[in-house]
Each structure stands twice: as structure tokens, then as C-alpha cells.
Design an enzyme around this catalytic site. Structure first.
Site, PDB file in Angstrom:
ATOM      1  N   ASN A   1       0.775  -1.242   0.000  1.00 39.11           N
ATOM      2  CA  ASN A   1       0.000   0.000   0.000  1.00 39.11           C
ATOM      3  C   ASN A   1       0.807   1.293   0.000  1.00 39.11           C
ATOM      4  O   ASN A   1       0.288   2.323  -0.437  1.00 39.11           O
ATOM      5  CB  ASN A   1      -0.943   0.027   1.213  1.00 39.11           C
ATOM      6  CG  ASN A   1      -2.020  -1.026   1.138  1.00 39.11           C
ATOM      7  OD1 ASN A   1      -2.609  -1.234   0.099  1.00 39.11           O
ATOM      8  ND2 ASN A   1      -2.251  -1.708   2.243  1.00 39.11           N
ATOM      9  N   TYR A   2       2.027   1.282   0.493  1.00 38.34           N
ATOM     10  CA  TYR A   2       2.722   2.548   0.721  1.00 38.34           C
ATOM     11  C   TYR A   2       4.040   2.714  -0.036  1.00 38.34           C
ATOM     12  O   TYR A   2       4.528   3.833  -0.169  1.00 38.34           O
ATOM     13  CB  TYR A   2       2.992   2.733   2.220  1.00 38.34           C
ATOM     14  CG  TYR A   2       1.736   2.937   3.020  1.00 38.34           C
ATOM     15  CD1 TYR A   2       1.066   4.152   3.001  1.00 38.34           C
ATOM     16  CD2 TYR A   2       1.193   1.901   3.761  1.00 38.34           C
ATOM     17  CE1 TYR A   2      -0.108   4.332   3.720  1.00 38.34           C
ATOM     18  CE2 TYR A   2       0.023   2.067   4.478  1.00 38.34           C
ATOM     19  CZ  TYR A   2      -0.625   3.293   4.455  1.00 38.34           C
ATOM     20  OH  TYR A   2      -1.786   3.462   5.155  1.00 38.34           O
ATOM     21  N   LEU A   3       4.644   1.637  -0.513  1.00 39.20           N
ATOM     22  CA  LEU A   3       5.906   1.730  -1.235  1.00 39.20           C
ATOM     23  C   LEU A   3       5.648   1.644  -2.733  1.00 39.20           C
ATOM     24  O   LEU A   3       5.086   0.654  -3.213  1.00 39.20           O
ATOM     25  CB  LEU A   3       6.863   0.612  -0.805  1.00 39.20           C
ATOM     26  CG  LEU A   3       7.231   0.582   0.681  1.00 39.20           C
ATOM     27  CD1 LEU A   3       8.186  -0.577   0.954  1.00 39.20           C
ATOM     28  CD2 LEU A   3       7.848   1.899   1.116  1.00 39.20           C
TER      29      LEU A   3
END
Length: 904
Positions: free
Chosen positions: A862-864
Site C-alpha cells: 500500500n505505501y511503497l
């Protein structure tokens, strides 16, 4: 629900949930069948943690920005982490409209999903690609008739037959799980990286990287012969079809296209489009699917299986029996030890009993007098029966299950066949929740067709439910990306059926999300300058907002929303209360609160003097329970952020900080001259730092100690094998005893360890021989042949006994007899390989132990930005299959296009 994708999508939320309720209802969103045919929840893909291969803990370096310099202390997590917040879906118009593309141009080509143009000679034409080819395979046929004209069938070189590489193991130590680490290969040509078709990740950890299959090189002469045969056209019948005999021969030789290859040909590479496909409000023009798959109806238990009340059997109504079975299946879990869970279950159970009283008129009033163990024992027995099924029986059962679900796995979107994510309707059961959820244990009702709204294209046939009933409604909403939705009864939240993670719509949504975070680089300096100046504002509301933005930026805190009384008491930045932050002069703040999914956030950090002063002021005249930022909420904060950049929210800041920190740590921490495993450890270290920054913690897995024990046993096996090779070397030439490299015994391999290893090895070999004998007889039975006599197995077991008696005699003699004679050069080479294997395996063990309390999957999903990983792998010659599971490779095909010099 299906493990492919969560019921809730962060990027595709078309409907608003009930006011005051969490977007995610607290369930894990997926259910796996237990022994009763009932289900247990597990974490979803898109919102939850995709459990990584190697877990590592935080080191001394600090992943946060330089302004936050103090080291952070972490305590053990309370529960498993899953992270994501809501964003509106990417607005995608149909390709047929030829709108302008939102996709970012990327150089290179994704070989794994590229279909080459084939000329009349059967050779690939240079510089040409074919997109959106419709496969001729029956498996890839659309569910419903499509107006799209299929492309002409193309010729394709059949894949060369793989030859299994012969094991170098002299002692039978190497099993499928103990294969040597593959040699480092030369970097592929730029833009030509191929993705091998690999098996799914390990069952225990969904995000385990794929293991590369090592193949034996084909001799040059044989290769030429095969190439010549491949270019020779097949004889055809009068109708132009390849003869049946030739087709069967191709199948035997492995030349027929695999299902995976055919699916790759069908991949719709939206990121290569030159025209726009993301600025309109309509996401599709035509949509056909078969609805959702309902679980089978409840099957009553045998008459002799009954729960007890006050020591006596109770003849329950079938409805009540099903509910009692939900609890019975969990009596050996931690849920049954939870007071809230038990109270909620029994309250709902009594309500069911009131409407469906026991047939024998038993009055059930006290939970303590209920005995569900007879039902539990029945479920365990059924589970054991399933486990004892033969391989053929398991395959048949799976084939039947797949056949029932096949019509629901794909849809046809704008003429393209796309995979559906969570097509299964969640069966009834007991709500688990996460952390200290006040509703855990509540009864989840069986979802009926009358509860579900279906979204299909106009003019197509309405799908029919696979159970009796009619849909609640049928809509034709082209602005929505969901195929079906309903409201679950526990929290009153909407649940959706979306396309799978690797679909074009989800892919564009992911790409837009990361591009938005990447664009923040052009605005972040101005945002930081403004909130730094506003930390001293005379207006309390502005000062609180600036302080909250400081926390979101520097500590990557979630924005946070107010929660109702019927929801878990979790908080974020804007909902922090007086008791969640403690001031320690001169300028330290101690954060201690429950974040999303009831994961404890504990952090002692040094902050700017002005921030410390502000928090002191905000806490003044307040008491426990009062909001720290009483004049700021999430909506006003995000509205202010959007004034700097369109679409900027607290979550975009979180994604930006995670990705930019990850890029920096990789650039600084990746060793240039190192083994693949050392580079992987550097990658996991950077991933771990970001996971800690984002508070992606988890409880230590229950299987961790057992897993580490197995790894220690495996390491001991490597050392044992090395010892035997050394002793064989000494027997050939005694001068090697004086060489320092070979003279010393292997560490931790004393006499007791040798005996223990040989005993465990012997037990494994016996078990392997018995299983092999059983499978051989099952195969013979399938072919209507006479099974082998028991004497065959007895002889095999005798041979194993004799071999280990010989090894026992070798103990302490420093002599070893190999199955095959080897020269000293070959022995030295084998020892060198084992040394490298032992070194790499020790690094893996360190990595696993260090990451037992950190969930690496959430940030990776989700974030990288996945392009960071793709570029890093190309630059450092690390196979991306060692980092991304098959699921992630399918989810992020667009990211694999970048060059090695791409930066976030």
C-alpha cells in the site's frame, strides 16, 4: 471472502459507509473453511498485511526525517496490522472513447505480458507488439457473448522442455525445501527482463517471494535439433487443423501452451496506451458477469452429534445447531477465552433459540452450563478425514469445487476478460474483529440474494443466483467499479465485489495513487515552510492544525477519525486525547495509543521546541478524555492540504514519506559488491524501517519458534554434509588435514548433534519412502494395474536401515564413504558451495528472527511505490521474484516497465 482482494478497496470506494462507522468493518474480509465446512477469517490482500518472506527488526538507524532525531522504542504489538485509508476510485473511461491517458509513459517492455507479432515464417517480427490478443483457449473464453471481434490466432514458439537439474547432494540431504541457492546470473538486457512462471507463495506466508526453478542446460547439438524441429511446420489435415497425433506429441514434449502463457497473452497493457483512459467519469461501457458465488446451504450434523447443557444432550433446531457449531469450532482458540466474545455470542445465541427453540424443550439460560465439545470433536474428526484423503481424492474434490466457482472468477469488461477479486459471498459465522472490538462474537447472518445489488451493463442478461432467490436490485452504474454490494449486519458497513488486484482499473488506481505521492515532492517544501511558520500562530485553530501536520509529516501518523461507542477505541492524529501524549522536558513527547486495527503505537521522540511548547499548551486545563486537537478534524485538515495540491490528503503524505524514505535507505544501504542474499537483507532492512515508521507491527507469529527450529535443523544438515565431504577429502589425501580451511570441525556439530541429525534424517527418509510407496500404488490403482507387494516397501526400508547403520559406524572415525567417487577438485568445489550456502542461510535466519514483530507486507502493498523495487532489482541484478510474490507481480505489472535508473 476471496483471498484475492479485500471486500473494501482503498482506491475504489464508490459508496459512502454509514455515518460514524469505520469504512472497514473490522472483519478480516476473507474466510477460510474449517473442518466443519464453516469458515475462519483471514487478512485480505488489498487492505491487510501480505505476510513477507523475511521479517526483520529495526536497527539503530532512524527512518524518519532529520527533524525527529530521537530513537523510538517499540513494544510488542497487540494484534496483526492491516493498513489503508479510503480514496475515491480512479475514474476510467472506456478505451473505445479514445480519451487522453492518465498513464505515465515508461520505457522498456514487460516480456512476461507481451505478445510478439509473428510473421508467415513463424518468426517474431522485430519492433512489433500486439496488445489485447484474445486467446483461443477454452479456459479463456468470455463468460458472456462479447461484441468484440477476436484477433487472429497467432503462431508462437513452443516453450523448450525443462530438464530437472541433477542434485549434487551425496547424502540425500537435499529435498525440495533444501535445494542449493541458485548462482547469481548476469544482468538481463535493459528492458528485456523476463518473468518466469512460478508457483504460488508458501501457504504459511502469502507474500513469500517465488522460488526460481533451476533447469539443466540443454546440450548444444540437442538444442539445435529442437530448434530445427520447432521451425518445421506441422502437417495439417484438409481442414487446416493440426493432426491429433501431432498435438498429443506436442503435449508430451511440453510444447503446448500452458494456461499461464495464454493468460499472459490476454493481458491488457493499459499503461502502454497513448490515448487517455482516466479523466472521464465513466469507468466502463460494457460489463458482463455471472454475479457472486453463494456458499452452500448448511448441512445438519449426524443425529448422534449434539451439544450438551447441564450434562445432557440437547436436540437443537437446525438453525440453532448451525450457530452453536460456529462457536464449537472455536473452543480451542483464544476467541473462546475472551469474555466479550463469549458474552456477545451467547446473547445472539439466546435470540436464535427464542425464535427456534430446542425440539426437546430444553431451557438454555446459562453460558457456563453449555458444552460444545461433542460438536468440536466431530469437526476435528471430519478435518482428519479430509487430511487423510488420497491425492486423487483431493484432486477430484478440488476439481469439483473449481468447476462450481469457474463461472464467477472472471467478468467481461469492455470486451476484455478480467479477473474478479472476491467473488465469494462471505458465509455466516461469528464476527472476530481486531483487537478489543466491542462487537466481537456477534452473529454474522447468512447473506441472501435479496440483500445484494448487482451492477451490470445495459442490454445484457441479468445473472442468476446459484441459490434460490432474486437480487435486491440490478443497476447499470458506469461510474462505479464494483460488480455487487450489500450491507453486513454486524457493523452496518457496505461490502463490495471488485475486480482483482491485477485488473486494469485497479492498476490505474494504484498508479495514480503513487504518482500523486510522487508529485508531492514539488510541493512539500512549501507545505513544510507554511506549517512551521504556523506553529507560532496566535490563532489556536491554526496552531493546532500546524502541529497535527507536523506529526503527520514527521511521524507518518494517520489522520484519524472519531469513533462511535460501538467501534474499537482506536485513534489517529486528529483524534488524539489528553492521555495519549505525555510531555518530558526539555523536548520529548511520549505517544502511547491504539492505532488502526488496535495496534499499539508507542514512541518516545524528540520534537521541535515549538511543538513541545504547543502540546504543553493544548494539554493545559484539559483532563483525561479531552481531545488534544479540539479545533481540528480530518475533513478540515485534508481540505487545507488540498489547497497546496489537488487531491493532497494525510494519506498521500503518509505514502510519500514511506516511499521517499524507502528510496533513500535503499540508495544508502545497498552494498555494491555483495551476494544476492546480502542485498536482500539490505532491502528488508529498508522495508522494515518504513514498516516501523508507519507502525506496521504484528504479534509474534505462533509458529515462529517452530519455524526457527526447523531452520536450525536445516543449517545443522548443511554442516553435517560439509563434515562428510571433508572426511572424504581426507581419505583421498591426508595433506588436507593440515590446511586451515578444512582442518577445523564444523561449529555446533558435536557428537550429540550428529546422532540427533542422523535420527531425524532417518525418520524423514522412512516417511518419504512410505509416502512414495503409497502414491505409486494409488497410481497403479488408477491405471487398473496390480499394486506392488508389501515386500517392496520392506526392502526399501531395509536399505534405509542398512545405510544409516553404515553412517553410525563412521561416527568419530573422521572417514566417509560417498555414494559416488569424486576427485579432490570436485570435493573442494562442493565444500566451497556449501560454505556459500551456509553463509546465505545464516543471513536468512537473522532476517527472519529480526522481523518477527514487524509486518513488511502492508507497506509493500500500500505505501511503497513498486517501481522503486523494480528499478532496484534491475540495478543490483536481484531477481524480482525473490521480493515480489506471484500476487504482487500480477498486481503491479505496470511497475516492472521502469529502467534501472528510475527514482521516486
Amino acid at each position: 471472502m476471496s483471498g484475492d482482494v479485500s471486500m473494501f478497496s482503498d482506491d475504489d470506494k464508490p459508496l459512502r459507509a454509514k455515518a460514524g462507522s469505520s469504512t472497514v468493518n473490522g472483519t478480516n474480509g476473507h474466510v477460510a473453511a474449517n473442518g466443519n465446512g464453516r469458515h475462519e477469517e483471514s487478512s485480505p490482500l488489498s487492505d491487510g498485511d501480505d505476510v513477507p518472506l523475511s521479517q526483520t527488526t529495526r536497527t539503530k538507524s532512524e527512518p524518519t526525517t532529520p527533524d525527529v532525531s530521537a530513537p523510538r522504542k517499540r513494544k510488542k504489538a497487540i494484534a496483526y496490522s492491516s493498513s489503508s485509508e479510503d480514496e475515491m476510485p480512479l475514474k476510467v473511461s472506456s478505451p473505445s472513447k479514445n480519451a487522453n491517458s492518465a498513464a505515465v509513459p515508461m520505457p522498456g517492455a514487460l516480456v512476461a505480458t507481451t505478445v510478439p507479432t509473428v510473421n508467415g515464417n513463424g518468426k517474431v517480427a522485430k519492433g512489433k507488439k500486439v496488445n489485447n490478443v484474445v486467446s483461443s483457449s477454452d479456459d479463456d473464453a468470455p463468460i458472456a457473448k462479447s461484441k468484440r471481434v477476436p484477433a487472429a490466432k497467432e503462431k508462437r514458439k513452443p516453450p523448450k522442455k525443462r530438464v530437472k537439474k541433477e542434485s549434487d547432494d551425496e547424502f540425500g540431504l537435499e529435498s525440495e525445501d533444501d535445494k542449493p541457492i541458485a548462482k547469481k546470473k548476469a544482468a538481463p538486457a535493459k528492458g528485456k527482463r523476463k518473468l518466469k512462471e512460478e508457483s504460488d507463495a508458501d501457504d504459511e506466508e502469502d507474500d513469500k517471494p517465488l522460488k526460481k526453478t533451476v533447469t539443466k542446460k540443454t546440450p548444444q547439438k540437442r538444442a539445435k535439433k529442437e530448434e530445427s524441429n520447432e521451425e518445421t511446420p506441422k502437417p495439417k489435415t484438409k481442414k487446416g487443423k493440426v493432426k491429433k497425433g501431432e498435438e498429443e506429441e506436442d503435449m508430451k514434449k511440453g510444447k503446448k501452451k500452458s494456461k499461464e502463457e495464454e493468460e499472459e497473452e490476454d493481458t491488457y497493457k493499459w499503461w502502454e496506451q497513448q490515448e487517455a483512459n482516466g479523466d472521464g467519469t465513466e469507468k466502463w461501457q460494457t460489463l458482463e458477469h455471472n454475479g457472486v458465488y453463494f456458499p452452500p446451504p448448511y448441512e445438519p450434523l449426524p443425529k448422534h452429534v449434539k451439544m450438551k447443557y447441564n450434562g445432557k444432550h440437547v436436540d437443537l433446531h437446525v438453525v440453532a445447531e448451525e450457530v452453536a457449531g460456529f462457536y464449537a469450532a472455536l473452543i480451542e482458540t483464544d476467541h473462546a477465552k475472551d469474555e466479550t466474545f463469549n458474552n456477545n455470542f451467547f446473547e445472539d445465541f439466546l435470540a436464535v433459540l427464542k425464535e427456534n427453540p430446542p425440539k426437546d424443550s430444553t431451557k438454555i439460560t446459562k453460558f457456563s452450563l453449555c458444552d460444545f465439545r461433542p460438536m468440536f470433536e466431530h469437526f476435528e474428526a471430519e478435518k482428519a478425514k479430509k487430511k487423510a484423503m488420497t491425492t486423487a481424492e483431493k484432486k477430484e474434490a478440488k476439481a469439483q469445487k473449481d468447476a462450481l466457482e469457474a463461472p464467477y472468477t472472471h467478468c467481461v469488461l469492455d470486451g476484455r476478460k478480467e479477473k474478479v477479486g472476491n467473488f465469494r459471498v462471505e458465509p455466516p459465522g461469528l464476527f472476530r474483529g481486531r483487537g478489543d472490538h466491542p462487537k466481537k462474537g456477534r452473529l454474522k447472518f447468512r447473506v441472501q440474494p435479496e440483500d445484494i445489488t448487482i451492477n451490470v451493463g445495459e442490454g445484457v442478461s441479468t445473472p442468476k443466483p446459484n441459490v434460490p432467490g432474486k437480487w435486491k436490485a440490478v443497476v447499470h452504474n458506469k461510474t462505479a467499479t464494483w460488480l455487487a454490494n450489500w450491507v453486513e449486519n454486524v457493523n452496518g458497513n457496505y461490502k463490495y465485489v471488485f475486480l482483482a488486484a491485477g485488473s486494469s482499473i485497479k492498476g490505474q488506481s494504484d498508479m495514480q495513487k503513487f504518482e500523486k505521492a510522487r508529485d508531492l515532492k514539488n510541493h512539500v517544501a512549501r507545505v513544510r515552510a507554511d506549517y512551521t511558520a504556523e506553529l507560532k500562530s496566535k490563532v489556536t485553530q491554526i496552531r493546532q492544525r500546524a502541529t497535527a501536520m507536523y506529526f503527520i509529516d514527521k511521524l507518518a501518523l494517520r489522520a484519524g477519525n472519531e469513533k462511535g461507542d460501538d467501534e474499537a477505541d482506536t485513534v489517529g492524529c486528529c483524534s488524539l486525547r489528553y492521555e495519549h501524549v505525555t510531555c518530558e522536558p526539555p523536548n520529548f513527547l511520549v505517544f502511547d495509543f491504539l492505532g488502526k486495527d488496535s495496534i499499539r503505537y508507542y514512541n518516545r521522540v524528540r520534537v521541535d521546541d515549538q511543538v513541545f511548547k504547543n502540546i504543553t499548551i493544548f494539554k493545559k486545563d484539559n483532563v483525561e478524555g479531552d481531545n488534544l486537537f479540539d479545533r481540528v478534524d480530518t475533513s478540515s485538515l485534508n481540505k487545507h492540504l488540498s489547497s497546496y495540491m489537488k487531491g493532497l490528503t494525510a494519506k498521500v503524505f503518509r505514502t510519500y514519506n514511506a516511499s521517499i524514505t524507502f528510496q533513500r535507505l535503499l540508495d544508502e544501504g545497498t552494498p555494491e559488491k555483495a551476494t544476492v542474499q546480502e542485498k536482500l537483507n539490505a532491502y528488508n532492512h529498508a522495508n522494515r524501517e518504513v514498516a516501523i515508521l508507519c507502525n506496521h507491527q504484528r504479534a509474534v507469529p505462533k509458529t515462529h519458534e517452530q519455524s526457527m527450529l526447523k531452520m536450525k535443523e536445516k543449517l545443522r544438515g548443511f554442516k553435517y554434509e560439509r563434515m562428510k565431504l571433508r572426511h572424504a577429502l581426507f581419505a583421498i589425501d591426508s595433506k588436507y588435514k593440515k590446511k586451515k580451511k578444512y582442518a577445523d570441525d564444523e561449529s555446533d556439530l558435536d557428537d550429540d548433534a550428529i546422532v540427533l541429525h542422523e535420527e531425524q534424517w532417518k525418520a524423514r527418509e522412512i516417511e518419504k519412502a512410505e509416502k512414495k510407496f503409497q502414491k505409486e500404488n494409488e497410481k497403479l490403482a488408477e491405471d487398473d494395474k496390480k499394486p506392488q507387494a508389501d515386500s517392496v516397501l520392506k526392502q526399501r526400508l531395509k536399505d534405509i536401515e542398512d545405510e544409516f547403520k553404515r553412517l553410525a559406524k563412521e561416527r568419530g572415525t573422521k572417514k566417509a564413504e560417498l555414494k559416488r567417487e569424486k576427485s579432490t577438485d570436485k570435493l573442494e568445489e562442493s565444500i566451497d558451495k556449501l560454505d556459500e550456502k551456509i553463509k546465505a542461510f545464516k543471513l536468512q535466519m537473522q532476517d527472519r528472527e529480526a522481523g518477527k514483530e514487524v509486518a513488511l507486507g502492508t507497506s509493500k502493498i500500500n505505501y511503497l511505490d513498486p517501481r522503486i523495487t523494480a528499478a532496484w532489482c534491475k540495478l543490483h541484478d536481484v531477481p524480482i521474484e525473490k521480493i515480489f510474490s506471484k500476487t504482487l507481480l500480477t498486481k503491479f505489472p505496470w511497475a516492472l516497465e521502469v529502467d534501472e535508473d528510475w527514482k521516486f
